[in-house]
Design a protein around this motif. Structure first.
Motif, PDB file in Angstrom:
ATOM      1  N   SER B 561      41.220  13.743 -10.738  1.00  0.00           N
ATOM      2  CA  SER B 561      40.219  12.834 -10.182  1.00  0.00           C
ATOM      3  C   SER B 561      40.784  12.087  -8.978  1.00  0.00           C
ATOM      4  N   LYS B 562      42.101  11.821  -8.997  1.00  0.00           N
ATOM      5  CA  LYS B 562      42.741  11.205  -7.825  1.00  0.00           C
ATOM      6  C   LYS B 562      42.654  12.163  -6.631  1.00  0.00           C
ATOM      7  N   VAL B 563      42.910  13.437  -6.896  1.00  0.00           N
ATOM      8  CA  VAL B 563      42.862  14.437  -5.830  1.00  0.00           C
ATOM      9  C   VAL B 563      41.441  14.530  -5.284  1.00  0.00           C
ATOM     10  N   LEU B 564      40.460  14.587  -6.189  1.00  0.00           N
ATOM     11  CA  LEU B 564      39.075  14.734  -5.736  1.00  0.00           C
ATOM     12  C   LEU B 564      38.616  13.519  -4.939  1.00  0.00           C
ATOM     13  N   SER B 565      39.069  12.321  -5.336  1.00  0.00           N
ATOM     14  CA  SER B 565      38.625  11.163  -4.558  1.00  0.00           C
ATOM     15  C   SER B 565      39.291  11.165  -3.184  1.00  0.00           C
ATOM     16  N   LEU B 566      40.526  11.656  -3.126  1.00  0.00           N
ATOM     17  CA  LEU B 566      41.183  11.804  -1.812  1.00  0.00           C
ATOM     18  C   LEU B 566      40.412  12.792  -0.941  1.00  0.00           C
ATOM     19  N   PHE B 567      39.871  13.841  -1.579  1.00  0.00           N
ATOM     20  CA  PHE B 567      39.162  14.882  -0.830  1.00  0.00           C
ATOM     21  C   PHE B 567      37.705  14.514  -0.519  1.00  0.00           C
ATOM     22  N   SER B 568      37.278  13.330  -0.966  1.00  0.00           N
ATOM     23  CA  SER B 568      35.864  13.017  -0.782  1.00  0.00           C
ATOM     24  C   SER B 568      35.545  12.605   0.649  1.00  0.00           C
ATOM     25  N   ALA B 569      36.548  12.283   1.434  1.00  0.00           N
ATOM     26  CA  ALA B 569      36.287  11.946   2.842  1.00  0.00           C
ATOM     27  C   ALA B 569      37.019  12.947   3.730  1.00  0.00           C
ATOM     28  N   ASP B 570      36.513  13.132   4.941  1.00  0.00           N
ATOM     29  CA  ASP B 570      37.141  14.096   5.854  1.00  0.00           C
ATOM     30  C   ASP B 570      38.423  13.543   6.441  1.00  0.00           C
ATOM     31  N   GLU B 571      38.436  12.219   6.557  1.00  0.00           N
ATOM     32  CA  GLU B 571      39.618  11.592   7.128  1.00  0.00           C
ATOM     33  C   GLU B 571      39.994  10.449   6.221  1.00  0.00           C
ATOM     34  N   MET B 572      41.286  10.110   6.211  1.00  0.00           N
ATOM     35  CA  MET B 572      41.632   8.897   5.502  1.00  0.00           C
ATOM     36  C   MET B 572      42.260   7.895   6.461  1.00  0.00           C
ATOM     37  N   ALA B 573      42.003   6.620   6.162  1.00  0.00           N
ATOM     38  CA  ALA B 573      42.534   5.578   7.032  1.00  0.00           C
ATOM     39  C   ALA B 573      43.814   5.044   6.413  1.00  0.00           C
ATOM     40  N   ARG B 574      44.802   4.808   7.250  1.00  0.00           N
ATOM     41  CA  ARG B 574      46.062   4.250   6.745  1.00  0.00           C
ATOM     42  C   ARG B 574      46.432   3.006   7.516  1.00  0.00           C
ATOM     43  N   GLU B 575      47.160   2.121   6.863  1.00  0.00           N
ATOM     44  CA  GLU B 575      47.657   0.929   7.537  1.00  0.00           C
ATOM     45  C   GLU B 575      48.514   1.354   8.730  1.00  0.00           C
ATOM     46  N   PRO B 576      48.335   0.698   9.859  1.00  0.00           N
ATOM     47  CA  PRO B 576      49.059   1.145  11.056  1.00  0.00           C
ATOM     48  C   PRO B 576      50.479   0.609  11.158  1.00  0.00           C
ATOM     49  N   ILE B 577      51.075   0.249  10.041  1.00  0.00           N
ATOM     50  CA  ILE B 577      52.455  -0.245  10.079  1.00  0.00           C
ATOM     51  C   ILE B 577      53.380   0.973  10.140  1.00  0.00           C
ATOM     52  N   THR B 578      53.615   1.454  11.333  1.00  0.00           N
ATOM     53  CA  THR B 578      54.476   2.630  11.498  1.00  0.00           C
ATOM     54  C   THR B 578      55.435   2.387  12.654  1.00  0.00           C
ATOM     55  N   ALA B 579      56.482   3.209  12.694  1.00  0.00           N
ATOM     56  CA  ALA B 579      57.484   3.064  13.742  1.00  0.00           C
ATOM     57  C   ALA B 579      57.063   3.844  14.987  1.00  0.00           C
ATOM     58  N   GLY B 580      57.562   3.408  16.141  1.00  0.00           N
ATOM     59  CA  GLY B 580      57.286   4.101  17.390  1.00  0.00           C
ATOM     60  C   GLY B 580      58.530   4.064  18.265  1.00  0.00           C
ATOM     61  N   VAL B 581      58.752   5.138  19.030  1.00  0.00           N
ATOM     62  CA  VAL B 581      59.971   5.265  19.827  1.00  0.00           C
ATOM     63  C   VAL B 581      59.690   4.918  21.290  1.00  0.00           C
ATOM     64  N   ASN B 582      60.605   4.200  21.886  1.00  0.00           N
ATOM     65  CA  ASN B 582      60.534   3.921  23.315  1.00  0.00           C
ATOM     66  C   ASN B 582      61.123   5.122  24.053  1.00  0.00           C
TER      67      ASN B 582
END
Ligand SMILES: Cc1cc2nc3c(=O)[nH]c(=O)nc-3n(C[C@H](O)[C@H](O)[C@H](O)COP(=O)(O)OP(=O)(O)OC[C@H]3O[C@@H](n4cnc5c(N)ncnc54)[C@H](O)[C@@H]3O)c2cc1C
Ligand code: SF4
Ligand code: SF4
Ligand code: FES
Lengths: 154, 657
Positions: B561-582
């Motif tokens: 059911s976790k997998v199916l709920s993940l698959f219920s949308a075409d895209e998923m939104a994630r928190e934008p706390i990510t690293a970036g390189v200069n």
């Protein structure tokens, strides 16, 4: 900053300023639990929340001393419990190297603490803050690095 | 100049009792860039949020601070409100003046709570000035799943995902799915025959159009991240063409060579070309290459001669296939603790000392004795059987510290099966205490004792040895305080349930955690029991620790059911706390690459128009990055930073300390 110092001086006696760099997942949550459990502890600590102790740059600690900290604490998840699996191992390794360096420059290691406080260890958090505050209070204000900043500003 | 608003919450009296919220608001008004401040009874209430939205609009705020409870409580609430008022949600920051001030500093005479609240709010304001608007990351999701392990937990997960309309690849390392449950005779507490309830599910999995079964296969390599995993799977050579094989079994019939059957746990032999058990799914034999004289020294080849559809190929090689999936369910199950560890119980030395799973085979109508309880040494029906519980379990020194959870129940079951098959037989059970938590479980154990005359002896067995052709079991009966010695005709050890051999290697491929016993770690043992810390990878069944069939099935369904709920949308939104390189300052030292716990950083190049490499540099894969910031502190040239926790933001907070 000056305002705060003025305040502590007016209330008599030296009140140290402690800066705590903590991870979001364990220690921050542990401090929150101390709050929800209404535990009382020394008010001298100011927390800066980071995602993980692995984010902590040794420079943060130097800057904290430069900006008036009399003691610094770094705390995160216990080994093996880091939310990002290994972030705290990186932190520990960096810490060991950095500690030697600071020791070499003559900083009293009682001003600098590294600890693990989990999300359920509110009591440990409270004890830790009380202990560090009292210890640093006994040591008196830490002037060397504050001087540095003012010199740089000149 | 920024236009910042500061909202100080009284939280009823929770904050206001020890923190002068009005004073905090007034003090903050004095700071450059702060254009609006106020204090309010309940910021999180709907009027509170409305007021906040109105203030953003009226004062044209471009950033705001809510000094209130822990961000773990309401950061999301206030960011949402800010967004509704047209602001970038990441321009809203929380100062925690409740858990960190009012609730822990009760002394109002020195106003310490107020002073600390002022300090903390000021630090947050300075930090906010360095914030950049951030956008949630959108990740496309591949709506196919991989299930690793075809025991009951994995089968259930695969069936549920397939029923939900999504494709599933089910990878099983043995020639057939079914796992340990396929070995069981009858199952507690209802005593249904295991094969009778399992076989239909196995067949359903084979026939379901959404499920691709890859048996005799193992995962080699996993790359990517939630929604976008790339998995390499080794399909071990079966030496039989699966497509053409009709499952007639002629080849097995004609094969002249035999070897020990792993499925039957050494209790009988099987042919060199074989299916593990009669109901195997798929019903396609495999050749056990190390034992096949044709493959080893080009002698024999009988199977190829009799095979009608000509599907035997002695030159067949392993194949690596690559699959793209959006989610992974790990259901690799358990094994029993290797018996050699129990020398004092005579295992390995005394033929008639067996383990619980071997007893299941003896009791199974499709097992080596056709369901008759006959002991291994001479095929005699034992007139008594001694069962020993907790062998290796709950004993840190000799085995594992945990309880294997199902042994009390299956031992009770074994005494019943034995009594039903050998009416004049007597069973003895040595136990430490009986753990029969579960629906109808306690009643089941009572039935074994009261109805089927099992003799339960509370105490440990100290020694099992052979004397004059008899197996002597020496132990203590702590309830009567006496030593007991039983002349046993057969001994059954309830050995500890442990993790699969190689569980750690698979965990490392997947990037999931495991405990000291190599059982996989759930994200949260209570609230997120089938997730792992690696987004998109889920767990089901005994790969996490001992459990029975109903629990394994429930977890299979939960993971699905976790997998199916993940698959219920075409895209998923994630928190934008990510690293970036200069890109300009990165000097390609790769310190960050080695530091990142998630392998989220790749070595990348910049090319000129002719396609020549002009520069190497690090590149962060945003889908994989979890935002820990380990790389940032590792980079000596300060070329990598963490959005939401940039050096600038942290230093701004420290500088205003
Ligand atoms: C003696 C005994 C009697 C029992 N009797 C009962 C009973 O009566 N009632 C009851 O409810 N429970 C009983 N149990 C418990 C029951 O066996 C388990 O709850 C159940 O089988 C667990 O299923 P699973 O799918 O989690 O694991 P498993 O059955 O172990 O299945 C795991 C599957 O994954 C495969 N696999 C492993 N590693 C890999 C890999 N790396 N790649 C691909 N595939 C892999 C394995 O080959 C296997 O097919 C008993 C247990 C024992 C030991
Ligand atoms: S550590 Fe810094 S300089 Fe080295 S590769 Fe990574 S980003 Fe580039
Ligand atoms: S922030 Fe953490 S997860 Fe992201 S790239 Fe850096 S080290 Fe890897
Ligand atoms: S998340 Fe707490 S130390 Fe890494």
């Amino acid at each position: 900053m000056t305002e705060h110092n003025a305040h502590t001086e007016s209330t008599g006696g030296f009140e140290p300023k402690i800066m705590a760099f903590v991870c979001n997942w364990c220690t921050y949550a542990g401090a929150d639990l101390a709050g929800t459990s209404r535990m009382e502890y020394r008010p001298n600590v100011r927390i800066i929340k980071l995602p993980c102790t692995g984010r902590i740059d040794p420079l943060f600690i130097i800057k904290a001393f430069e900006n008036g900290a009399d003691g610094v604490l770094v705390s995160g998840c216990h080994p093996g419990d880091c939310h990002y699996t290994t972030g705290n191992y990186h932190a520990r390794r960096r810490w060991i190297g950095f500690k030697h360096l600071l020791e070499f420059t003559g900083i009293d290691m009682r001003r600098l603490h590294f600890s693990w406080v989990s999300a359920s260890e509110a009591i440990k958090w409270v004890d830790l803050i009380n202990k560090i505050t009292d210890e640093v209070k006994a040591l008196g204000p830490f002037m060397e690095y504050k001087g540095l900043k003012e010199k740089a500003a000149e | 100049m920024p236009r910042i608003g500061v909202f100080v919450c009284q939280c009823g009296n929770n904050i206001a009792a020890t923190v002068d919220t009005k004073k905090v608001a007034e003090e903050m008004k004095k700071l450059p860039g702060v254009v609006f401040t106020c204090d309010y009874k309940f910021m999180c209430s709907s009027p509170g949020q409305e007021m906040l939205k109105q203030a953003i609009k009226d004062n044209k705020l471009d950033g705001l601070i809510v000094s209130a409870c822990s961000p773990h409580m309401h950061e999301k609430t206030f960011r949402k409100a800010a967004e509704a008022a047209g602001l970038n949600p990441y321009q809203c920051e929380i100062t925690n003046i409740r858990e960190q001030c009012s609730w822990v500093h009760h002394d109002t005479t020195k106003a310490v709570g107020t002073v600390k609240s002022i300090d903390l709010t000021r630090m947050t304001i300075e930090r906010l000035k360095k914030n950049r608007p951030l956008k949630k990351i959108k990740i496309p999701v591949k709506k196919r799943a991989l299930v690793i392990g075809g025991g009951i937990a994995g089968i259930q997960a695969a069936l549920d995902i397939a029923e939900g309309g999504r494709e599933v690849i089910l990878v099983e390392k043995e020639p057939s799915i079914g796992g340990n449950m396929a070995r069981l005779s009858e199952t507690f507490p209802t005593m249904d025959c295991s094969q009778c309830i399992l076989t239909p599910k196995m067949v359903e999995a084979e026939l379901n159009e959404n499920i691709t079964l890859l048996t005799y296969s193992e995962v080699e390599k996993v790359d990517g991240y939630i929604g976008n995993f790339t998995v390499q799977i080794r399909r071990k050579s079966k030496f039989v063409d699966e497509e053409r094989c009709t499952g007639c079994g002629e080849c097995i019939e004609k094969c002249p060579f035999k070897t020990e059957s792993a499925f039957e746990l050494g209790l009988s032999k099987r042919k060199v070309i074989y299916t593990p058990f009669p109901q195997s799914v798929p019903n396609v034999p495999v050749i056990d290459a190390p034992n096949c004289p044709k493959i080893q020294k080009d002698k024999c080849g009988a199977c190829a001669i009799v095979c009608g559809p000509k599907c035997i190929d002695f030159k067949m090689e392993d194949k690596i296939v690559t699959e793209e999936v959006g989610a992974i369910v790990v259901a690799t199950g358990y094994q029993l603790m290797p018996n050699e560890r129990f020398g004092e119980y005579g295992y390995g030395r005394i033929k008639d000392v067996i383990n619980g799973m071997q007893f299941e085979r003896l009791a199974s109508s499709s097992g080596p004795t056709g369901g008759e309880i006959r002991r291994p040494s001479d095929g005699k029906v034992p007139k008594n059987v001694v069962f020993i519980q907790c062998v290796g379990s709950r004993d840190e020194k000799k085995g594992v510290s945990y309880c294997s959870k199902v042994c009390c129940m299956y031992t009770a079951k074994h005494t019943m099966l034995y009594k039903h098959k050998v009416h004049d037989g007597q069973s003895y059970v040595f136990y430490m205490d009986i753990r029969s938590g579960g629906k109808r479980y306690e009643e089941f154990v009572r039935k074994a004792i009261e109805h089927d005359d099992a003799m339960y002896l509370r105490g440990r067995v100290s020694r099992v040895y052979e004397k004059d052709g008899k197996v002597i079991v020496q132990g203590a009966d702590t309830l009567s305080g006496s030593q007991v010695e039983i002349e046993a005709e057969m001994v059954v050890l309830a050995t500890a349930i442990v993790s699969r051999e190689g569980a750690d290697t698979l965990a490392q491929k997947l990037g999931i955690g495991y405990d000291k016993y190599k059982f996989y770690n759930e994200y949260h043992p209570k609230l997120r029991p089938v997730e792992t810390v690696t987004a998109g990878i889920f767990l089901a069944g005994t790969c996490m620790g001992p459990m029975d069939i109903p629990e394994s099935v429930a977890q299979g369904s939960a993971a699905a059911s976790k997998v199916l709920s993940l698959f219920s949308a075409d895209e998923m939104a994630r928190e934008p706390i990510t690293a970036g390189v200069n890109k300009t300052t990165c000097n390609a030292c790769w310190d960050c690459v080695t530091a990142c716990p998630y392998s989220a950083i790749e070595r990348d190049t910049v090319k000129d128009r002719q396609g020549n490499i002009v520069k190497w540099l690090a590149r962060v894969n945003e889908g994989v990055c979890q935002g820990c910031g380990v790389c940032v502190a590792a980079c000596r040239s300060k070329s990598i930073d963490l959005r939401g926790y940039t050096d600038e933001q942290v230093f701004a907070a420290i500088n205003s300390f």
